[in-house]
Design an enzyme around this catalytic site. Structure first.
Site, short mmCIF file in Angstrom:
data_model
loop_
_atom_site.label_atom_id
_atom_site.label_comp_id
_atom_site.label_asym_id
_atom_site.label_seq_id
_atom_site.Cartn_x
_atom_site.Cartn_y
_atom_site.Cartn_z
CD GLU A 92 -11.05 -7.86 -18.62
OE1 GLU A 92 -12.06 -8.76 -18.35
OE2 GLU A 92 -11.16 -6.60 -18.25
CB CYS B 12 -15.85 -8.04 -16.84
SG CYS B 12 -14.71 -6.93 -17.27
CE LYS C 27 -14.35 -1.30 -32.64
NZ LYS C 27 -15.45 -0.67 -31.77
P1 ADP Z 1 -19.66 -5.08 -24.52
O1 ADP Z 1 -21.00 -4.75 -25.27
O2 ADP Z 1 -19.48 -5.34 -23.46
O3 ADP Z 1 -18.84 -3.65 -25.16
P2 ADP Z 1 -18.50 -6.22 -27.06
O4 ADP Z 1 -17.73 -7.46 -27.13
O5 ADP Z 1 -19.87 -6.27 -27.94
O6 ADP Z 1 -18.90 -6.09 -25.45
O7 ADP Z 1 -17.93 -4.90 -27.57
C1 ADP Z 1 -16.49 -4.66 -27.17
C2 ADP Z 1 -15.68 -3.98 -28.36
O8 ADP Z 1 -15.69 -5.08 -29.44
C3 ADP Z 1 -16.43 -2.69 -28.86
O9 ADP Z 1 -15.21 -1.91 -29.18
C4 ADP Z 1 -17.07 -3.26 -30.12
O10 ADP Z 1 -17.22 -2.51 -31.03
C5 ADP Z 1 -15.96 -4.42 -30.49
N1 ADP Z 1 -16.61 -5.43 -31.55
C6 ADP Z 1 -18.12 -5.90 -31.52
N2 ADP Z 1 -17.95 -6.82 -32.49
C7 ADP Z 1 -16.85 -7.26 -33.12
C8 ADP Z 1 -16.36 -7.89 -34.11
N3 ADP Z 1 -17.32 -8.71 -34.69
N4 ADP Z 1 -14.89 -7.73 -34.50
C9 ADP Z 1 -14.19 -7.13 -33.81
N5 ADP Z 1 -14.65 -6.08 -32.56
C10 ADP Z 1 -15.93 -6.18 -32.52
#
Ligand code: ADP
Length: 492
Positions: free
Chosen positions: A256, A291, A182
């Protein structure tokens, strides 16, 4: 599907499931925004659980034959992908710059080239998926095999989306796994372009790439019963959600996550090369959306003011502007949410009477920079390691400078963080530099340089910065294979 896009950027065709470009099962989609203009670029499908199911089923079907392809043949396909990415690297770089806001010249081109290099590196490693023989006695043959795990669920962020995606696709596929990935909401286009190139060479279903929201498509991946391995890059907060989901099904997980990386400058390093290194380590030209950003600057008290003066001169000379403009050193923050968050941290620093603004501040409210999510490099000084700006990952160009006099105290402060991703040490005294490198609790310490990762080095975090390693042969073997022992009685 799309509005007018700048020349030589990639036009998404949908998401990739089973070798076909498709919309979401529900027909829903969402808009990707150009952060430099706050204007829509393109609509992409909004995947949900049904799309994840379709992608996982396709991957599972593809796994049956992909795992049997001789590793060197898989490697050759990755090498072809590397060259095809290289041939289109300018289009890929422009696409990255357009959707992420990372400047083309200083960031996006490097990311596109690194992406090709990652495929090249892992393509060349295919014959290293070796097992071992175990000496259990003259009449026993015991050996191990490195077998793929199966369907890997990969979730990636937006800050270096294509490179971070390649870091999962290349080793996982090289080792014989199949993948459902994704993309991040804000930056799907470059990853879709990479998938488009991969797809010219790979059998249908080996790589599936979905566009969608985290709590919807991401959660469906994290909780999918047929996904046998989760590989996530993103925030520590979401990393914990992924790990909890993995615990429910006992699937291995690689994480990561975030960082609040220290840079320790010794008094003998009050020189231009170290200042350039700090600017690089802080990733100011990526708006510090990294990061590994060295966002806590521990300066020895003897050089505190003189070093900051040099830092101001060099940093304020960097040109902030349109990411697609060759003249720009610094582009924009990814989206309004992150922009608002960064501004709040800056405001918090400005409001503290015990913190001094060295340079920078809030972004301009008028003029060309106000048309996008542009922020300006900002440095605060005079407080210690214990305030919010020194403890939380800001993911924006806000650096805190902290004074030290005693080396042990500097290292104690450097380690006083729940993160442990990267660190930087600056001194001509290599003995001191290495002692500090060994004492710092981080997965990666650089001495006298502030650059990015290189294929071959194992990269990953200590403490809450993550689990597992990427970028290396060991990372591929540990993260994307499982060992099987076969023991044969030769006496019969
Ligand atoms: P950042 O804002 O630094 O990208 P996030 O951890 O919010 O960090 O997002 C990283 C990835 O995780 C994105 O692809 C986001 O869509 C996904 N993501 C966010 N929330 C969830 C969740 N509850 N379950 C699975 N994936 C998620």
């Amino acid at each position: 599907m799309s509005a007018v896009q700048p020349a030589n950027t990639y036009q998404p065709k949908g998401m990739l499931i089973d070798g076909k470009w498709v919309g979401s099962a529900s027909g829903a989609h969402f808009t990707v925004e150009n952060p430099a203009r706050r204007k829509p670029i393109v609509d992409v499908p909004r995947a949900a659980a049904a799309d994840v199911d379709a992608a996982v089923d396709a991957a599972e079907r593809a796994f049956a034959s992909w795992k049997k392809v001789v590793p060197r043949e898989r490697g050759k396909l990755l090498l072809k992908i590397a060259e095809a990415i290289q041939a289109r690297s300018e289009e890929l770089a422009r696409t990255i710059a357009l959707e992420t806001g990372n400047a083309l010249r200083t960031q996006a081109r490097g990311e596109a080239n690194m992406t090709a290099d990652i495929f090249r590196y892992f393509g060349g490693l295919a014959s290293e998926l070796k097992g071992e023989t175990v000496p259990l006695g003259e009449h026993v043959l015991s050996y191990t095999r490195r077998e793929p795990i199966g369907v890997v669920g990969a979730i990636i962020p937006w800050n270096a989306p294509v490179m971070l995606g390649a870091l999962k696709i290349a080793p996982a596929l090289c080792a014989g796994n199949v993948m459902v990935m994704k993309t991040a909401e804000d930056a799907p286009m470059g990853v879709l372009m990479m998938a488009d190139i991969c797809q010219e060479f790979l059998p249908a279903g080996v790589l599936n790439v979905l566009t969608g929201y985290g709590p919807e498509a991401g959660a469906a991946i994290a909780n999918h019963p047929k996904i046998r391995k989760l590989s996530f890059t993103g925030s520590t907060e979401v990393g914990k959600i992924i790990m909890r989901a993995a615990a429910e099904r006992i699937v291995p997980v690689s994480l990561e996550l975030g960082g609040k990386s220290p840079s320790i400058v010794y008094p003998d390093a009050d020189e231009d090369w170290a200042v350039d290194g700090i600017i690089n380590a802080m990733r100011f030209t990526r708006q510090s959306q990294s990061c590994t950003a060295g966002s806590r600057l521990f300066l020895h008290e003897d050089i505190f003011d003189s070093f900051l003066k040099k830092l101001e001169k060099k940093t304020t000379a960097l040109k902030i502007g349109d990411p697609l403009d060759e003249a720009s050193d610094i582009g924009t923050i990814i989206n309004n949410k992150q922009y608002t968050k960064v501004c709040k941290y800056v405001q918090d620093g400005l409001d503290r009477s015990d913190a001094k603004l060295v340079f920078g501040g809030l972004p301009p409210k008028t003029g060309p920079l106000s048309e996008g999510y542009f922020t300006i490099p900002t440095v605060f000084a005079d407080r210690s390691n214990d305030w919010r700006l020194a403890r939380e990952e800001i993911f924006g160009p806000v650096l805190v400078a902290i004074r030290w006099s005693d080396e042990a105290e500097a290292i104690r402060m450097a380690n006083d963080s729940h993160y442990g991703l990267a660190a930087y040490v600056w001194t001509h005294d290599i003995g001191k530099g290495l002692r500090a490198a060994h004492a710092i609790e981080s997965g990666w310490v650089q001495v006298n340089q502030g650059g990015g990762q290189t294929p071959g080095m194992s990269y990953g975090g200590y403490k809450q910065s993550g689990l597992g390693r990427e970028f290396s042969l060991e990372g591929m073997l540990d993260s994307f294979t499982q060992r099987k022992s076969v023991t044969v009685n030769l006496a019969v």
